[in-house]
Scaffold this active site. Structure first.
Site, PDB file in Angstrom:
ATOM      1  N   LYS A  35       0.848  -1.201   0.000  1.00  0.00           N
ATOM      2  CA  LYS A  35       0.000   0.000   0.000  1.00  0.00           C
ATOM      3  C   LYS A  35       0.884   1.253   0.000  1.00  0.00           C
ATOM      4  CE  LYS A  35      -0.409  -0.350   5.045  1.00  0.00           C
ATOM      5  NZ  LYS A  35      -1.289  -0.830   6.143  1.00  0.00           N
ATOM      6  N   TYR A 250      13.510  31.398   2.875  1.00  0.00           N
ATOM      7  CA  TYR A 250      12.351  32.171   3.339  1.00  0.00           C
ATOM      8  C   TYR A 250      12.505  32.533   4.803  1.00  0.00           C
ATOM      9  CZ  TYR A 250       9.773  30.980  -0.904  1.00  0.00           C
ATOM     10  OH  TYR A 250       9.366  30.862  -2.205  1.00  0.00           O
TER      11      TYR A 250
HETATM   12  C1  LIG Z   1      -0.476  -1.854   6.763  1.00  0.00           C
HETATM   13  C2  LIG Z   1      -1.017  -3.147   7.229  1.00  0.00           C
HETATM   14  C3  LIG Z   1      -0.160  -4.243   7.432  1.00  0.00           C
HETATM   15  C4  LIG Z   1       1.347  -4.142   7.352  1.00  0.00           C
HETATM   16  O1  LIG Z   1       1.819  -3.548   8.560  1.00  0.00           O
HETATM   17  P1  LIG Z   1       3.377  -3.384   8.839  1.00  0.00           P
HETATM   18  O2  LIG Z   1       3.440  -2.847  10.225  1.00  0.00           O
HETATM   19  O3  LIG Z   1       3.874  -2.386   7.835  1.00  0.00           O
HETATM   20  O4  LIG Z   1       4.005  -4.695   8.666  1.00  0.00           O
HETATM   21  C5  LIG Z   1      -0.729  -5.453   7.753  1.00  0.00           C
HETATM   22  N1  LIG Z   1      -2.065  -5.598   7.890  1.00  0.00           N
HETATM   23  C6  LIG Z   1      -2.911  -4.557   7.735  1.00  0.00           C
HETATM   24  C7  LIG Z   1      -4.369  -4.763   7.915  1.00  0.00           C
HETATM   25  C8  LIG Z   1      -2.416  -3.290   7.414  1.00  0.00           C
HETATM   26  O5  LIG Z   1      -3.260  -2.275   7.273  1.00  0.00           O
END
Ligand SMILES: *Cc1c(COP(=O)(O)O)cnc(C)c1O
Length: 356
Positions: A35, A250
């Site tokens: 993601k 700035y």
């Molecule tokens: C983002 C997410 C993960 C991964 O989490 P990490 O801490 O980056 O390993 C796993 N499960 C769900 C539901 C998530 O939203």
């Protein structure tokens, strides 16, 4: 070619993958979490490499992220992790994603569009964000199946796997207790990166690591067997000295005493270099720390050197290590945030070079 870019080492991604995979039971497979553009690392090349490394599936947070992977030709199953909103149902189906269901509204919207859609159900075992209460799980699954949906799996998410292992084990216990009475066998998964590293939930059907794949310690520790895989490089657009009393940036918040060597670098907060590093952050050049002088602006940042830089010097705005001043993790600690945030702030406009 833009004179600032991210370098992502896919070889090291493989080493982190194996570090995690060693902790899994033989039957347990990996859902690679990509993601937010693979936590800023570039979703498509990272996803392709994860599948080559043996990941069985991928996971994203939005239907758009899933569609990007499909457009790149990726055919593996892709999970949509958040709780599906009815507004996103159509796009989720178009991209052939596996939505997460926690509400009947979303389930009805999805079933109306495609009765046999494959879904996973999320149980809230302590996180308090989204998920069906454990006591309501059996009824919820039965309702989805009566709508014609294909409930393939059930999962939960850990709230404190990086800091409270007793609570995390209790969450896993609640999860297993909630699925035990179900009549059918569903695919089960729970562990994020921190839980995989702690060995909790590593014998279910899947684990869902994200941050650790990128070599970033989920507990923000500066000692870790993981290898950060991303560095951020830049060439100076101008090197100069300024007369005493001349300001920089700035607000003119930094003033030259006269004669300091300054290099202006072609990135700023719009690239994900936090403005909070104004007059307090560092960039690295051949092992030396160069302090940021003046305010970080949207597209440019100025640093101070002790000696003139070699021609074509490549400055590092982020180092692929656990340096307390210049790594994502070290800088996050200094700024009072987490490496997850600094990684995902790396802007789409930064070119990403993936090396193998
Ligand atoms: C983002 C997410 C993960 C991964 O989490 P990490 O801490 O980056 O390993 C796993 N499960 C769900 C539901 C998530 O939203």
């Amino acid at each position: 070619m833009r004179p600032t870019w991210l370098e992502v080492d896919l070889g090291r991604l493989g080493e982190n993958y194996r570090t995690l995979a060693r902790r899994l039971a033989p039957k347990t497979r990996v859902i690679g979490v990509v993601k937010a553009n693979a936590y800023g690392h570039g979703a498509v090349p990272v996803a392709k490499r994860l599948l080559e490394l043996g990941a069985a599936r991928l996971a994203v947070a939005t239907a758009g992220e899933g569609a990007e992977l499909r457009a790149a030709g990726i055919e593996a199953p892709i999970h949509l992790l958040g709780s599906l909103h009815p507004d996103e149902a159509e796009d989720a189906l178009k991209a052939d994603l596996i939505p997460t269901l926690t509400t009947l509204e979303a389930a009805r919207a999805l079933a109306a569009l495609r009765p046999g859609a494959r879904v996973h159900v999320k149980v809230d075992t302590g996180m308090g964000r989204v998920g069906v209460p454990p006591g309501a799980l059996a009824g919820f699954v039965a309702e989805l199946e009566s709508l014609g949906l294909f409930v393939e799996g059930i999962f939960t998410h850990f709230a404190v796997a990086d800091e409270d292992l007793a609570f995390t084990r209790a969450q896993l216990g609640r999860f297993l207790a909630a699925v035990r009475p179900l009549k059918k066998r569903y695919l089960l998964h729970a562990a994020n990166s921190a839980a995989v590293l702690a060995g909790i939930g590593t014998d279910l059907d899947f684990v869902r690591p994200g941050i650790a794949l990128y070599g970033l310690p989920p507990d923000q520790s500066l000692e870790s067997e993981l290898l950060p895989i991303l560095s951020w490089k830049a060439k100076a657009t101008m090197v100069k000295t300024l007369p005493a009393g001349h300001g920089v940036g700035y607000g003119l918040t930094w003033k030259a005493r006269g004669g300091e060597i300054l290099a202006t670098l072609p990135f700023g907060y719009a690239d994900g270099f936090p403005r909070a590093l104004s007059n307090r952050g560092y960039v690295r050049l051949e092992g030396a720390y160069l302090p940021v002088v003046g305010r970080v602006s949207m597209d440019q940042t100025t640093v101070r050197l002790k000696t003139p830089p070699p021609p074509e010097a490549v400055f590092e705005a982020v180092t692929a290590d656990l340096d307390p001043k210049t790594s994502l993790t070290g800088r996050a600690r200094a700024l009072g945030t987490i490496n997850y945030e600094l990684a995902t702030l790396l802007a789409p406009r930064l070119p990403r070079r993936h090396i193998t």
